[in-house]
Structure formats: C-alpha cells, structure tokens
Motif scaffolding. Sequence first.
Motif, PDB file in Angstrom:
ATOM      1  N   LEU A   1      -3.444  -7.167  -2.856  1.00 43.59           N
ATOM      2  CA  LEU A   1      -4.243  -6.072  -2.032  1.00 43.59           C
ATOM      3  C   LEU A   1      -5.812  -6.191  -2.429  1.00 43.59           C
ATOM      4  O   LEU A   1      -6.403  -5.969  -1.567  1.00 43.59           O
ATOM      5  CB  LEU A   1      -3.717  -4.691  -2.498  1.00 43.59           C
ATOM      6  N   PHE A   2      -5.979  -6.581  -3.396  1.00 39.22           N
ATOM      7  CA  PHE A   2      -7.439  -6.626  -3.889  1.00 39.22           C
ATOM      8  C   PHE A   2      -8.260  -7.953  -4.180  1.00 39.22           C
ATOM      9  O   PHE A   2      -9.307  -7.982  -4.746  1.00 39.22           O
ATOM     10  CB  PHE A   2      -7.512  -5.701  -5.108  1.00 39.22           C
ATOM     11  N   LYS A   3      -7.381  -8.890  -4.100  1.00 40.51           N
ATOM     12  CA  LYS A   3      -8.293 -10.103  -4.234  1.00 40.51           C
ATOM     13  C   LYS A   3      -8.902 -10.757  -3.059  1.00 40.51           C
ATOM     14  O   LYS A   3      -8.301 -10.789  -2.170  1.00 40.51           O
ATOM     15  CB  LYS A   3      -7.464 -11.295  -4.993  1.00 40.51           C
TER      16      LYS A   3
ATOM     17  N   ALA B   1       0.778  -1.201   0.032  1.00 40.83           N
ATOM     18  CA  ALA B   1      -0.042  -0.007   0.227  1.00 40.83           C
ATOM     19  C   ALA B   1       0.895   1.282  -0.103  1.00 40.83           C
ATOM     20  O   ALA B   1       0.308   2.469  -0.585  1.00 40.83           O
ATOM     21  CB  ALA B   1      -0.870   0.112   1.155  1.00 40.83           C
TER      22      ALA B   1
ATOM     23  N   ILE C   1       0.641  -6.673  -7.190  1.00 40.59           N
ATOM     24  CA  ILE C   1       0.105  -5.873  -6.231  1.00 40.59           C
ATOM     25  C   ILE C   1      -1.394  -6.046  -6.108  1.00 40.59           C
ATOM     26  O   ILE C   1      -2.230  -6.219  -4.979  1.00 40.59           O
ATOM     27  CB  ILE C   1       0.154  -4.244  -6.460  1.00 40.59           C
ATOM     28  N   THR C   2      -2.085  -6.086  -7.154  1.00 37.00           N
ATOM     29  CA  THR C   2      -3.523  -6.396  -7.521  1.00 37.00           C
ATOM     30  C   THR C   2      -4.126  -7.513  -6.748  1.00 37.00           C
ATOM     31  O   THR C   2      -4.941  -7.715  -6.179  1.00 37.00           O
ATOM     32  CB  THR C   2      -4.028  -6.432  -8.952  1.00 37.00           C
TER      33      THR C   2
ATOM     34  N   VAL D   1       2.019   1.914  -3.505  1.00 34.56           N
ATOM     35  CA  VAL D   1       1.082   2.662  -4.271  1.00 34.56           C
ATOM     36  C   VAL D   1       0.830   4.042  -4.143  1.00 34.56           C
ATOM     37  O   VAL D   1       0.672   5.032  -4.836  1.00 34.56           O
ATOM     38  CB  VAL D   1      -0.285   1.697  -4.342  1.00 34.56           C
ATOM     39  N   ASP D   2       0.619   4.192  -2.837  1.00 29.32           N
ATOM     40  CA  ASP D   2       0.209   5.678  -2.310  1.00 29.32           C
ATOM     41  C   ASP D   2       1.202   6.208  -1.104  1.00 29.32           C
ATOM     42  O   ASP D   2       1.394   5.486   0.081  1.00 29.32           O
ATOM     43  CB  ASP D   2      -1.102   5.565  -1.689  1.00 29.32           C
TER      44      ASP D   2
ATOM     45  N   LYS E   1       0.541   6.095   2.569  1.00 30.16           N
ATOM     46  CA  LYS E   1       0.105   5.003   3.320  1.00 30.16           C
ATOM     47  C   LYS E   1       1.494   4.216   3.758  1.00 30.16           C
ATOM     48  O   LYS E   1       1.593   3.226   4.182  1.00 30.16           O
ATOM     49  CB  LYS E   1      -0.610   3.878   2.494  1.00 30.16           C
TER      50      LYS E   1
ATOM     51  N   PRO F   1       8.556  -1.318 -18.816  1.00 31.96           N
ATOM     52  CA  PRO F   1       7.174  -1.364 -18.864  1.00 31.96           C
ATOM     53  C   PRO F   1       6.512  -2.814 -18.520  1.00 31.96           C
ATOM     54  O   PRO F   1       5.608  -2.953 -17.650  1.00 31.96           O
ATOM     55  CB  PRO F   1       6.681  -0.903 -20.185  1.00 31.96           C
TER      56      PRO F   1
ATOM     57  N   ARG G   1       6.943  -3.612 -15.033  1.00 33.25           N
ATOM     58  CA  ARG G   1       6.106  -2.661 -14.296  1.00 33.25           C
ATOM     59  C   ARG G   1       4.443  -3.270 -14.224  1.00 33.25           C
ATOM     60  O   ARG G   1       3.708  -3.181 -13.163  1.00 33.25           O
ATOM     61  CB  ARG G   1       5.957  -1.261 -14.930  1.00 33.25           C
ATOM     62  N   THR G   2       4.322  -3.972 -15.400  1.00 32.31           N
ATOM     63  CA  THR G   2       2.897  -4.715 -15.666  1.00 32.31           C
ATOM     64  C   THR G   2       2.751  -5.866 -14.614  1.00 32.31           C
ATOM     65  O   THR G   2       1.865  -6.082 -13.956  1.00 32.31           O
ATOM     66  CB  THR G   2       2.796  -5.249 -17.144  1.00 32.31           C
TER      67      THR G   2
ATOM     68  N   GLN H   1       2.624  -4.656 -11.019  1.00 31.31           N
ATOM     69  CA  GLN H   1       1.310  -4.170 -10.814  1.00 31.31           C
ATOM     70  C   GLN H   1       0.148  -5.100 -10.465  1.00 31.31           C
ATOM     71  O   GLN H   1      -0.575  -5.154  -9.616  1.00 31.31           O
ATOM     72  CB  GLN H   1       0.675  -3.260 -11.875  1.00 31.31           C
ATOM     73  N   LYS H   2       0.462  -6.458 -11.248  1.00 29.86           N
ATOM     74  CA  LYS H   2      -0.550  -7.725 -11.304  1.00 29.86           C
ATOM     75  C   LYS H   2      -0.411  -8.088  -9.863  1.00 29.86           C
ATOM     76  O   LYS H   2      -1.207  -8.747  -9.321  1.00 29.86           O
ATOM     77  CB  LYS H   2      -0.107  -8.574 -12.448  1.00 29.86           C
TER      78      LYS H   2
END
Lengths: 191, 192
Positions: free
Chosen positions: A189-191, A138, A185-186, A141-142, A145, A175, A178-179, A182-183
């Motif tokens: 954090l978000f599953k 987190a 992190i997703t 990303v931010d 945080k 890139p 980076r992709t 990001q995956k």
Amino acid sequence: MESAEIFLWAGNILYLTSYLVSGIFLLRILSIIGGLALMGYYFLVTNGPLWQPVIWGVAFFIINAVQLYLLFKSRKPVRLSPQEYETLQRIDPALDHKLYRMWMEIANISKGTASENIHKDSVAVHIQENGVNLVNAAGFVDANKREPKSVQLSQNDELLSWNIDELKTRLNELPELRTFWQKLITEQLFK
Amino acid sequence: MSNKFPKPIPPDLSSFEVKNEKQESVVFNTFWQDTPALIIFVRHFGCIGCTAQMDAISPRINELCNLGVNLVIIGNGGANFIQGFKDKFQLNDKPVSIYTDPSLKSYKLAEMKRSFWTVFSFRSLADYIRSFSKGIGQSKVQGDNWQQGGALLVDQEGMLHFHFQNKSVAGIADTNDLIAAVQKLMVSQKTE
C-alpha cells in the motif's frame, strides 16, 4: 552406605547436573530422573517411607513429564507438502513454516483460470507470475474502507483469501505472523 | 486524555520545546508539520525499558519510514546522553530523531505516568526478570528514574490518533499495535 543413600546421592547429582545444562529439554529430563531417584530414597529410607516428600515427588514428576511432552510437541517440525512449499516460495521463502501452516489453515485457496469475487469482509493474496498482490488490504486496515473486489486469475495464479475478522484473531495469537502481515501491507500500500 | 480518537493534542504540548543533542530547542508541533508523527517517550536513556523499546522498534524503523511517518524519540536525560543512545542502538544513519526534555513537562502534558510505584511494582519486577532473561541489563541512570514513557501518533492537523501510557518500567506499547495504528491513519489519508 545405606542402600537408600545411593538414591539420595544419585538424585542430587542429577539435579546438580540439570542446573549446569543450558537446554530446557535436557534440564527437564534430568530433573525427572533425579526426582525419581530421590523418591527412591524417601521410600527406602530407615523409618520410612516418608510419604509427604514421595507425594510431592509424584506431583513434580507429573508436571515435568507434561511440560516435557508439550515441549516435544511444540518442537515437532512442520513438513510442508510440495504444493504448500511451492506457494510459500512464491510468497516469502523466509517465513517460518509453522507460522505459514497456521496462516494457511484458515485460508480459502483458489487456483486456475477463473474470476473470483472477494467479499468486502475478506482480504486476499493474489499470487501471480510476477509477484504477490494484496486485495482489499485497505479494508483489512480500516473497516470503513472495506469493499468487494473481483480478481481475474490466470493459469498458474493462486488466490488465498481469509475472512478479515478470523485472520485478525489468528494474527493476534501469533505476533510474528502479525508482523509479517503488516510488512506485506506496507509494501503493497505504501511503497 | 479521553480514549476517543481522533482528538486534538493539548495546545501546551503542541507548543512545548524539547532539546536535541546540540541543546537546540525544537517545538513539538514541527514533528507533525509535513507528515504524521509517531512520538515515543522513553524513560531515562540508560534503562531496560528504553532498551526494550528500542529493540522492539528498531527493526521496524524503515517500515515506518516507508509508511511516511516521522519517528521521534523523546527521553528525559541530559542532551549529552543522546549521542551515546544513538550509538548504542545504531541509530545514526536511521530515519529517527531523538530529543530530550529533562523538565518532564512534555511527559506530564502527554499524560505519561510518573511514580515510585510504577518502578517498584510487581509488574516492573516481572519486566526486569523478562529483560534479564533476554540479556538486557540496566545501565547507569541517565535521567529521571520515576518517569515512565509511552507513545503518541499525531497527524498533520495536530490530531491524536493513538495514545499509550507505559504502566511499568518495560510495559511498552506492542510494536504491532503501533504499526497497525500508523497503517490505519495512512490508509485513511491515502484515499482522501
């Protein structure tokens, strides 16, 4: 046929052949040889040497040779050490080895049974027997945080950590990496 | 729009209506009613820019769904072109909604660029060459040829967190930048 004309024909046939191949590597090789042949023509031609096309030919030769060298270097396969390979398998076996090497060369690696402190400006990947966890994702990303974390490593665990700003700089250069990041992190954090 | 985020969506855009493939009107603010919305404006449905955009975003659609974002695509061709667009990019079973605004008013309200020079600039020429080199060709014009696209990220309160204007035919927002903006928004909401 004048002897110089042989070089003219050879050079143009090589150029023609270079236009017919699909691979850039072979195209450059044929261009280099074709260019050398044409320089031979301009050098040996009656009332020659014609220095202007010879000079341009030298310039094209140098450019093509440099590009060919850079292409060769970029295609050199990355050979991972057994330890690097094992770590990669635990993170994502599908990740390109070159990207993995560039990701790992700015990482700090910790192993063994220990308690590790993750600075608030760092992000880490904790590799355990049952999977991979991101630490301070987190905060990556931010910036608001960001907070320090503590990680307890067990035997066979690995902890890979990066300074967030350094990692972002590296990811912006790559890139595809980076992709991948990001995956990760997703998923975390978000599953 | 200024570059400071977050900022409110213009009320006229929020209440604007677009059409789905059945010509039914849908109000813009329904996109972000329950979850944040990533709204991508494309050009007309047949252009290389749209193809470049969809080729870039399609592999990340499920990721956007996992992030909890409503992905919306707005074009400006006739509603009859939407199904063909969905078929072309294999979107029929993907979590993405497609609408159209042939009037271009939503594009103007969202401050997307429209001009002759955005289509015939050197940048656009480079876009065409780059697209052709990737095997992406131009299809029949299916909408307004001068309108460019872009992207908006809007939260449930109607606040804008990301705004991108395409300055040329295929000058789309970097997909990694879009995902980064979405992740940042979702992280801020996750811990509140």
